[in-house]
Design a protein around this motif. Structure first.
Motif, PDB file in Angstrom:
ATOM      1  N   ALA A 208      42.300  33.675  45.348  1.00  0.00           N
ATOM      2  CA  ALA A 208      43.048  34.641  44.540  1.00  0.00           C
ATOM      3  C   ALA A 208      42.837  36.056  45.074  1.00  0.00           C
ATOM      4  O   ALA A 208      43.778  36.846  45.159  1.00  0.00           O
ATOM      5  N   LYS A 209      41.596  36.370  45.458  1.00  0.00           N
ATOM      6  CA  LYS A 209      41.321  37.689  46.042  1.00  0.00           C
ATOM      7  C   LYS A 209      42.079  37.858  47.352  1.00  0.00           C
ATOM      8  O   LYS A 209      42.665  38.912  47.617  1.00  0.00           O
TER       9      LYS A 209
ATOM     10  N   LYS B 221      45.122  34.342  30.259  1.00  0.00           N
ATOM     11  CA  LYS B 221      46.351  34.920  30.811  1.00  0.00           C
ATOM     12  C   LYS B 221      46.123  35.368  32.250  1.00  0.00           C
ATOM     13  O   LYS B 221      46.937  35.084  33.141  1.00  0.00           O
ATOM     14  N   VAL B 222      45.007  36.044  32.511  1.00  0.00           N
ATOM     15  CA  VAL B 222      44.689  36.522  33.852  1.00  0.00           C
ATOM     16  C   VAL B 222      44.543  35.351  34.817  1.00  0.00           C
ATOM     17  O   VAL B 222      45.097  35.364  35.923  1.00  0.00           O
ATOM     18  N   ALA B 223      43.801  34.320  34.413  1.00  0.00           N
ATOM     19  CA  ALA B 223      43.578  33.162  35.289  1.00  0.00           C
ATOM     20  C   ALA B 223      44.893  32.469  35.637  1.00  0.00           C
ATOM     21  O   ALA B 223      45.114  32.069  36.786  1.00  0.00           O
TER      22      ALA B 223
ATOM     23  N   LEU C 110      47.948  33.902  35.628  1.00  0.00           N
ATOM     24  CA  LEU C 110      48.718  34.814  36.477  1.00  0.00           C
ATOM     25  C   LEU C 110      48.204  34.833  37.917  1.00  0.00           C
ATOM     26  O   LEU C 110      48.981  34.973  38.853  1.00  0.00           O
ATOM     27  N   LEU C 111      46.894  34.679  38.083  1.00  0.00           N
ATOM     28  CA  LEU C 111      46.306  34.661  39.422  1.00  0.00           C
ATOM     29  C   LEU C 111      46.440  33.300  40.098  1.00  0.00           C
ATOM     30  O   LEU C 111      46.112  33.162  41.264  1.00  0.00           O
ATOM     31  N   GLY C 112      46.896  32.309  39.349  1.00  0.00           N
ATOM     32  CA  GLY C 112      47.033  30.974  39.911  1.00  0.00           C
ATOM     33  C   GLY C 112      45.726  30.214  39.957  1.00  0.00           C
ATOM     34  O   GLY C 112      45.595  29.226  40.685  1.00  0.00           O
ATOM     35  N   MET C 113      44.742  30.660  39.182  1.00  0.00           N
ATOM     36  CA  MET C 113      43.435  30.015  39.179  1.00  0.00           C
ATOM     37  C   MET C 113      43.358  28.857  38.194  1.00  0.00           C
ATOM     38  O   MET C 113      42.379  28.125  38.187  1.00  0.00           O
ATOM     39  N   LYS C 114      44.376  28.724  37.368  1.00  0.00           N
ATOM     40  CA  LYS C 114      44.450  27.584  36.454  1.00  0.00           C
ATOM     41  C   LYS C 114      45.885  27.391  36.028  1.00  0.00           C
ATOM     42  O   LYS C 114      46.690  28.316  36.081  1.00  0.00           O
ATOM     43  N   GLU C 115      46.192  26.171  35.643  1.00  0.00           N
ATOM     44  CA  GLU C 115      47.509  25.893  35.081  1.00  0.00           C
ATOM     45  C   GLU C 115      47.447  26.208  33.603  1.00  0.00           C
ATOM     46  O   GLU C 115      46.409  26.038  32.972  1.00  0.00           O
ATOM     47  N   GLY C 116      48.535  26.653  33.057  1.00  0.00           N
ATOM     48  CA  GLY C 116      48.549  26.941  31.640  1.00  0.00           C
ATOM     49  C   GLY C 116      49.809  27.649  31.228  1.00  0.00           C
ATOM     50  O   GLY C 116      50.649  28.011  32.059  1.00  0.00           O
ATOM     51  N   ILE C 117      49.914  27.835  29.944  1.00  0.00           N
ATOM     52  CA  ILE C 117      51.056  28.505  29.347  1.00  0.00           C
ATOM     53  C   ILE C 117      50.576  29.837  28.812  1.00  0.00           C
ATOM     54  O   ILE C 117      49.519  29.932  28.187  1.00  0.00           O
ATOM     55  N   ILE C 118      51.350  30.870  29.062  1.00  0.00           N
ATOM     56  CA  ILE C 118      51.046  32.191  28.517  1.00  0.00           C
ATOM     57  C   ILE C 118      51.986  32.415  27.347  1.00  0.00           C
ATOM     58  O   ILE C 118      53.198  32.486  27.523  1.00  0.00           O
ATOM     59  N   LEU C 119      51.411  32.488  26.160  1.00  0.00           N
ATOM     60  CA  LEU C 119      52.213  32.700  24.966  1.00  0.00           C
ATOM     61  C   LEU C 119      52.513  34.183  24.796  1.00  0.00           C
ATOM     62  O   LEU C 119      51.658  35.029  25.041  1.00  0.00           O
ATOM     63  N   ASN C 120      53.732  34.480  24.388  1.00  0.00           N
ATOM     64  CA  ASN C 120      54.064  35.851  24.016  1.00  0.00           C
ATOM     65  C   ASN C 120      53.338  36.166  22.728  1.00  0.00           C
ATOM     66  O   ASN C 120      52.972  35.279  21.969  1.00  0.00           O
ATOM     67  N   GLU C 121      53.167  37.436  22.446  1.00  0.00           N
ATOM     68  CA  GLU C 121      52.472  37.819  21.214  1.00  0.00           C
ATOM     69  C   GLU C 121      53.223  37.360  19.979  1.00  0.00           C
ATOM     70  O   GLU C 121      52.645  37.185  18.927  1.00  0.00           O
TER      71      GLU C 121
ATOM     72  N   THR D 130      38.798  42.667  32.643  1.00  0.00           N
ATOM     73  CA  THR D 130      38.902  41.218  32.463  1.00  0.00           C
ATOM     74  C   THR D 130      39.324  40.549  33.758  1.00  0.00           C
ATOM     75  O   THR D 130      38.816  39.482  34.121  1.00  0.00           O
ATOM     76  N   THR D 131      40.219  41.180  34.488  1.00  0.00           N
ATOM     77  CA  THR D 131      40.676  40.634  35.765  1.00  0.00           C
ATOM     78  C   THR D 131      39.512  40.543  36.749  1.00  0.00           C
ATOM     79  O   THR D 131      39.315  39.511  37.403  1.00  0.00           O
ATOM     80  N   TYR D 132      38.720  41.601  36.847  1.00  0.00           N
ATOM     81  CA  TYR D 132      37.531  41.570  37.708  1.00  0.00           C
ATOM     82  C   TYR D 132      36.562  40.467  37.265  1.00  0.00           C
ATOM     83  O   TYR D 132      35.988  39.760  38.101  1.00  0.00           O
ATOM     84  N   GLN D 133      36.376  40.306  35.958  1.00  0.00           N
ATOM     85  CA  GLN D 133      35.446  39.301  35.449  1.00  0.00           C
ATOM     86  C   GLN D 133      35.912  37.878  35.752  1.00  0.00           C
ATOM     87  O   GLN D 133      35.109  37.018  36.094  1.00  0.00           O
ATOM     88  N   VAL D 134      37.208  37.629  35.660  1.00  0.00           N
ATOM     89  CA  VAL D 134      37.750  36.318  35.997  1.00  0.00           C
ATOM     90  C   VAL D 134      37.554  36.055  37.491  1.00  0.00           C
ATOM     91  O   VAL D 134      37.108  34.971  37.890  1.00  0.00           O
ATOM     92  N   LEU D 135      37.854  37.047  38.320  1.00  0.00           N
ATOM     93  CA  LEU D 135      37.688  36.883  39.767  1.00  0.00           C
ATOM     94  C   LEU D 135      36.224  36.688  40.169  1.00  0.00           C
ATOM     95  O   LEU D 135      35.934  36.017  41.153  1.00  0.00           O
ATOM     96  N   ALA D 136      35.304  37.257  39.398  1.00  0.00           N
ATOM     97  CA  ALA D 136      33.871  37.133  39.694  1.00  0.00           C
ATOM     98  C   ALA D 136      33.275  35.860  39.090  1.00  0.00           C
ATOM     99  O   ALA D 136      32.121  35.540  39.352  1.00  0.00           O
ATOM    100  N   GLY D 137      34.053  35.162  38.256  1.00  0.00           N
ATOM    101  CA  GLY D 137      33.542  33.943  37.630  1.00  0.00           C
ATOM    102  C   GLY D 137      32.740  34.179  36.372  1.00  0.00           C
ATOM    103  O   GLY D 137      32.165  33.238  35.816  1.00  0.00           O
ATOM    104  N   ARG D 138      32.669  35.411  35.905  1.00  0.00           N
ATOM    105  CA  ARG D 138      31.935  35.689  34.668  1.00  0.00           C
ATOM    106  C   ARG D 138      32.718  35.265  33.436  1.00  0.00           C
ATOM    107  O   ARG D 138      32.139  35.013  32.387  1.00  0.00           O
ATOM    108  N   LYS D 139      34.038  35.214  33.560  1.00  0.00           N
ATOM    109  CA  LYS D 139      34.890  34.671  32.499  1.00  0.00           C
ATOM    110  C   LYS D 139      35.658  33.510  33.098  1.00  0.00           C
ATOM    111  O   LYS D 139      36.197  33.608  34.195  1.00  0.00           O
TER     112      LYS D 139
END
Length: 79
Positions: free
Chosen positions: A10-11, A52-54, A56-67, A34-43
């Motif tokens: 992702a980086k 949502k970040v994961a 968007l970065l392609g680090m996981k499959e999933g659905i992003i719900l609108n608010e 949060t983006t930095y934390q996901v990339l570092a593996g802390r989240k």
């Protein structure tokens, strides 16, 4: 999506696009910290903003719900 990216991939993907983490976060309306934390593996990206970040970065499959959507309005997976 051809596959799930690792944090290193992702980086590299961001670097390949010439985008900083800050620019990516601004573009997608997510918290840069949060983006930095996901990339570092802390989240792990299990819920909320980190999820949502994961996705968007392609680090996981999933659905992003609108608010405005709620989990009870989920669409079927794979449709």
């Amino acid at each position: 999506m051809p596959g799930i990216r690792t944090a290193a991939q992702a980086k590299a993907w961001l670097e390949h696009q010439g985008k900083s983490v800050q620019a990516f976060a601004r573009e997608h309306g997510v918290d840069p910290a949060t983006t930095y934390q996901v990339l570092a593996g802390r989240k792990k990206g299990r819920r909320g903003e980190a999820h949502k970040v994961a996705v968007l970065l392609g680090m996981k499959e999933g659905i992003i719900l609108n608010e405005t959507q709620s989990p009870s309005n989920d669409q079927e997976i794979g449709s």
